[in-house]
Scaffold this motif. Structure first.
Motif, PDB file in Angstrom:
ATOM      1  N   ALA A   1      -7.896   7.874   5.924  1.00 18.07           N
ATOM      2  CA  ALA A   1      -8.604   6.769   5.281  1.00 18.07           C
ATOM      3  C   ALA A   1      -9.472   7.307   4.145  1.00 18.07           C
ATOM      4  O   ALA A   1      -9.535   6.714   3.060  1.00 18.07           O
ATOM      5  CB  ALA A   1      -9.459   6.022   6.300  1.00 18.07           C
TER       6      ALA A   1
ATOM      7  N   VAL B   1      -7.195   8.213   1.230  1.00 15.79           N
ATOM      8  CA  VAL B   1      -6.605   7.056   0.553  1.00 15.79           C
ATOM      9  C   VAL B   1      -7.678   6.261  -0.180  1.00 15.79           C
ATOM     10  O   VAL B   1      -7.451   5.754  -1.281  1.00 15.79           O
ATOM     11  CB  VAL B   1      -5.844   6.168   1.553  1.00 15.79           C
ATOM     12  N   SER B   2      -8.879   6.160   0.417  1.00 16.33           N
ATOM     13  CA  SER B   2      -9.910   5.375  -0.271  1.00 16.33           C
ATOM     14  C   SER B   2     -10.295   6.061  -1.582  1.00 16.33           C
ATOM     15  O   SER B   2     -10.614   5.394  -2.567  1.00 16.33           O
ATOM     16  CB  SER B   2     -11.127   5.161   0.633  1.00 16.33           C
TER      17      SER B   2
ATOM     18  N   ILE C   1      -7.656   5.181  -4.017  1.00 12.54           N
ATOM     19  CA  ILE C   1      -7.817   3.797  -4.469  1.00 12.54           C
ATOM     20  C   ILE C   1      -8.957   3.704  -5.471  1.00 12.54           C
ATOM     21  O   ILE C   1      -8.843   3.038  -6.509  1.00 12.54           O
ATOM     22  CB  ILE C   1      -8.060   2.860  -3.259  1.00 12.54           C
TER      23      ILE C   1
ATOM     24  N   MET D   1      -8.894  -2.831   5.138  1.00 13.63           N
ATOM     25  CA  MET D   1      -9.122  -2.973   3.695  1.00 13.63           C
ATOM     26  C   MET D   1     -10.589  -2.789   3.326  1.00 13.63           C
ATOM     27  O   MET D   1     -10.929  -2.045   2.411  1.00 13.63           O
ATOM     28  CB  MET D   1      -8.653  -4.357   3.233  1.00 13.63           C
TER      29      MET D   1
ATOM     30  N   ASP E   1     -12.330   0.624   6.124  1.00  9.37           N
ATOM     31  CA  ASP E   1     -11.738   1.955   6.060  1.00  9.37           C
ATOM     32  C   ASP E   1     -11.393   2.356   4.624  1.00  9.37           C
ATOM     33  O   ASP E   1     -11.593   3.486   4.224  1.00  9.37           O
ATOM     34  CB  ASP E   1     -10.483   2.006   6.947  1.00  9.37           C
ATOM     35  N   LEU E   2     -10.876   1.417   3.852  1.00  9.16           N
ATOM     36  CA  LEU E   2     -10.485   1.748   2.481  1.00  9.16           C
ATOM     37  C   LEU E   2     -11.600   1.430   1.489  1.00  9.16           C
ATOM     38  O   LEU E   2     -11.440   1.616   0.285  1.00  9.16           O
ATOM     39  CB  LEU E   2      -9.192   1.010   2.104  1.00  9.16           C
ATOM     40  N   LYS E   3     -12.704   0.931   1.972  1.00  4.99           N
ATOM     41  CA  LYS E   3     -13.927   0.726   1.189  1.00  4.99           C
ATOM     42  C   LYS E   3     -13.734  -0.185  -0.021  1.00  4.99           C
ATOM     43  O   LYS E   3     -14.398  -0.026  -1.041  1.00  4.99           O
ATOM     44  CB  LYS E   3     -14.499   2.077   0.745  1.00  4.99           C
TER      45      LYS E   3
ATOM     46  N   TRP F   1       0.826  -3.631   8.662  1.00  2.00           N
ATOM     47  CA  TRP F   1      -0.530  -4.081   8.337  1.00  2.00           C
ATOM     48  C   TRP F   1      -0.996  -5.176   9.277  1.00  2.00           C
ATOM     49  O   TRP F   1      -2.188  -5.289   9.572  1.00  2.00           O
ATOM     50  CB  TRP F   1      -0.590  -4.565   6.890  1.00  2.00           C
TER      51      TRP F   1
ATOM     52  N   MET G   1      -1.968   2.718   7.067  1.00 10.16           N
ATOM     53  CA  MET G   1      -2.688   3.684   6.230  1.00 10.16           C
ATOM     54  C   MET G   1      -1.699   4.583   5.495  1.00 10.16           C
ATOM     55  O   MET G   1      -1.870   4.861   4.308  1.00 10.16           O
ATOM     56  CB  MET G   1      -3.629   4.494   7.127  1.00 10.16           C
TER      57      MET G   1
ATOM     58  N   ALA H   1      -0.365   2.649   2.684  1.00  9.34           N
ATOM     59  CA  ALA H   1      -1.317   2.583   1.584  1.00  9.34           C
ATOM     60  C   ALA H   1      -1.292   3.879   0.785  1.00  9.34           C
ATOM     61  O   ALA H   1      -1.326   3.879  -0.450  1.00  9.34           O
ATOM     62  CB  ALA H   1      -2.721   2.324   2.126  1.00  9.34           C
ATOM     63  N   GLU H   2      -1.201   5.009   1.500  1.00  9.83           N
ATOM     64  CA  GLU H   2      -1.191   6.298   0.806  1.00  9.83           C
ATOM     65  C   GLU H   2       0.001   6.383  -0.143  1.00  9.83           C
ATOM     66  O   GLU H   2      -0.124   6.812  -1.285  1.00  9.83           O
ATOM     67  CB  GLU H   2      -1.143   7.439   1.836  1.00  9.83           C
TER      68      GLU H   2
END
Lengths: 340, 323
Positions: free
Chosen positions: B183, B186-187, B190, B223, B226-228, B302, B314, B317-318
């Motif tokens: 996470a 990935v964040s 992002i 979203m 975790d992904l901020k 998801w 996750m 998302a990566e």
């Protein structure tokens, strides 16, 4: 041939048809008992039924399969009789708890019930028939008030038309209420409306059982009045029948019967229409003959439909109501076209 | 004649009223019991007070009656002998089906195939109160029941709870740690792609409607925590206890999201609806669309709010943000 000879002939025919139907019913029930994920041989089913099966076998039969089958039996018989009474009372062969809006009222009662209590298990299940009956009774009352003429009593044709109109209105209200439910409850309500036999437990059997065994004999006892209705209101009145009052009582009994049936078996509409028709073709129009046949026909149809529904598209079960409509509809049309 | 019938009707009424009273009384008992148990669970913050077993051999024959439970078990490296299946697909969910090869199918979640469970002869049955709770008493007759409750805590709590029962706490911790590291990674990806503090929304297109996912389960936590990402305008207004709200496409510009996470249901009608939406000027003029910041998600992963599902999401998302 005089009247008595015709009567005796009819009775003989009724008994013959009843025996055949009984055989069909037993066969369907046995097939249904044999249907499930675990294959049980017919002999082990019979053994378990009389108490000589293994613990596992009797658990499958008594805990999983039998309650559901008994519910479909009771509800099928109830719907068949209720339909016959509606048709007799309204002197209209189109009458059926579904068309008259009684089912819509029962559905409204059920949705109101799950909106307030949210629980469908345990002893609360015994309450469900009361709620569906309350809903159905309110609708019946509304229909009745609209169809009642001060001078001419209850007008059968108006009964149907008002019923259709009221049922449309109530369905809209039910839909509105059901849209406010959360997703799971909504899914349940939608399945119920499609005629899915949701009840699987003995408590549901006990919820339905008293209604059926009390109401059917009472209705049967009044079957002579239903015969009088077919002669027309004036004739019936001149023969000493208190037409409006009997009509009211029978209507109330039929509403209770159909509401209790659909409460456990889901909004199955077609049986109330088809079972009396089939029965009438088999044994003639006298209610004391064709009421039992209508009950047995309803029973056979619903048990068969539920068995087909839960086995055909395994693991996703098809609601019995959908099977009844899909198989019963064309058969009913065939019946209508092949007889004059 | 009249009298007799009045009498009969009166008796029927009496029976009705009596059974109504009886029913109500038991109903009252029922609700008070359930509310008190809710309080208890609220106090301790853990599910499963009713469970008779607290320790289960991970190699035992386990039947799992919930998809979330199944996936939590899989995350701990335990393959249940049998599992519930998804109602929509009528089978194991596609993203975990390869992990469940050879497991028995125990019916659609919430409408378990009791005969299949019985036939499996499991040593233990794992359930989630949120789904098969009402079937508990029937299942207990077959084998001891272990339960979690989806409505209490996050997937991490559910995973830890299951891990504690099967004695795989370390595996659970490792799983969560790996997830958090992912996470983090990935964040950052992002943030570099969209900028710090970018707003986002998740849209799900089905055949019938367009939904905006809430900040709650299933996609909210991953979203917005975790992904901020920051919830787009109006996402917060959707009750977090609901998974989503249905919207009409006219209000899409109001959300003014920097990025759109998109799930299109896997059926032809939903795809048709999305194709129409894509060609709609309203859609083309959205900030996220113009900047090419629409990300099509693997919906199964998801929307699966289990440890395994979220971890797979996750990974998804990566991939989406790695260039």
């Amino acid at each position: 041939m005089d009247g008595k000879a015709i009567f005796l002939l009819r009775r003989k025919r009724t008994i013959r048809v009843a025996i055949i139907l009984l055989g069909v019913a037993l066969t369907v029930i046995l097939i249904s008992l044999n249907t499930g994920t675990i294959r049980l041989s017919p002999t082990s089913v019979l053994k378990a039924l009389i108490g000589y099966g293994t613990a596992e076998e009797s658990m499958i039969l008594y805990e999983y399969r039998l309650p559901r089958i008994i519910i479909t039996m009771l509800a099928g018989a109830g719907l068949g009789i209720a339909g016959a009474v509606f048709q007799g009372v309204s002197r209209n062969t189109l009458a059926d708890p579904g068309i008259l809006g009684i089912n819509a009222g029962a559905a409204f009662g059920l949705i109101a019930y799950i909106s307030f209590f949210r629980s469908l298990d345990g002893p609360a299940a015994l309450m469900i028939p009361l709620f569906t009956f309350a809903g159905g009774a309110v609708i019946a009352l509304v229909i009745f008030l609209f169809a009642y003429d001060r001078y001419r009593g209850l007008l059968p044709i108006r009964l149907i038309l008002v019923g259709i109109a009221v049922s449309a209105g109530v369905s809209a209200m039910t839909l509105l209420l059901s849209l406010r439910l959360d997703e799971d409850t909504y899914a349940f309500a939608a399945r119920w409306l499609a005629g899915s036999v949701w009840s699987r437990d003995w408590v549901n059997v006990w919820g339905l059982f008293p209604w059926i065994v009390v109401l059917i004999p009472i209705i049967y006892y009044r079957s002579a009045t239903l015969d009088l209705f077919t002669l027309g209101d004036e004739t019936a009145a001149s023969l000493g029948s208190a037409v409006t009052r009997s009509r009211l009582i029978l209507l109330a009994l039929a509403v209770a019967l159909s509401c209790a049936s659909v409460s456990m078996a889901g909004g199955i509409g077609f049986i109330g229409l088809a079972a009396p028709h089939i029965a009438k073709r088999l044994v003639g129009p006298q209610h004391r003959h064709f009421l039992p046949i209508a009950a047995m026909t309803g029973l056979v149809i619903l048990v068969a439909a539920d068995t087909i529904g839960r086995s055909l598209f395994h693991p996703n079960a098809v609601p019995a109501g959908v099977v009844v409509a899909a198989v019963g509809g064309p058969y009913f049309l065939y019946l209508l076209f092949t007889t004059k | 004649m009249m009298k007799k019938w009045c009498g009969t009707l009166a008796i029927i009424l009496c029976i009705g009223i009596l059974s109504a009273c009886g029913g109500q009384a038991s109903e009252a008992v029922n609700t008070s019991a359930s509310s008190s148990s809710a309080q208890e669970t609220g106090d301790s913050g853990k599910a499963g007070e009713k469970d008779s077993v607290t320790q289960v051999d991970p190699n035992a024959k386990i039947a799992s009656m919930s998809i979330h439970m199944t996936n939590n078990l899989l995350a701990l490296g335990i393959k249940p002998a049998g599992s519930a299946i998804g109602g929509g697909v009528g089978d194991f969910l596609p993203h975990v089906a390869h992990l469940l090869e050879g497991s028995a199918k125990l019916g659609v979640v919430g409408d378990s195939d009791m005969e299949a469970v019985l036939g499996l002869k499991p040593d233990y049955i794992f359930i989630d109160e949120h789904f098969g709770g009402e079937e508990r008493s029937k299942l207990e007759k077959i084998a001891p029941v272990v339960s979690t409750n989806l409505d209490e805590g996050t997937w991490r709590d559910h995973l830890k709870r299951v891990a504690a029962v099967v004695g795989r706490d370390k595996e659970a911790e490792a799983f969560i740690k790996e997830y958090e590291e992912k996470a983090d990674r990935v964040s950052k990806l992002i943030a570099s792609e969209l900028g710090e503090g970018a707003t986002a929304m998740a849209i799900r297109v089905s055949a019938k409607e367009i939904r905006v996912q809430s900040a709650g389960r299933p996609v909210g936590p991953i979203m917005f925590q975790d992904l901020k990402l920051k919830p787009a305008n109006g996402v917060e207004k959707i009750s977090a206890s609901e998974p989503y709200a249905v919207i009409s496409k006219e209000v899409l510009p109001d959300f003014d999201a920097d990025a759109i996470f998109l799930i299109v249901n896997n059926d032809d009608n939903a795809k048709k609806v999305y194709a129409e939406l894509e060609n709609n000027p309203l859609w083309k003029n959205l900030k996220a669309v113009k900047n090419n910041h629409v990300y099509t998600l693997d919906g199964q992963k998801w929307l699966d709010y289990s440890s395994l599902g979220q971890s797979m999401a996750m990974d998804d998302a990566e991939q989406l943000f790695t260039k």
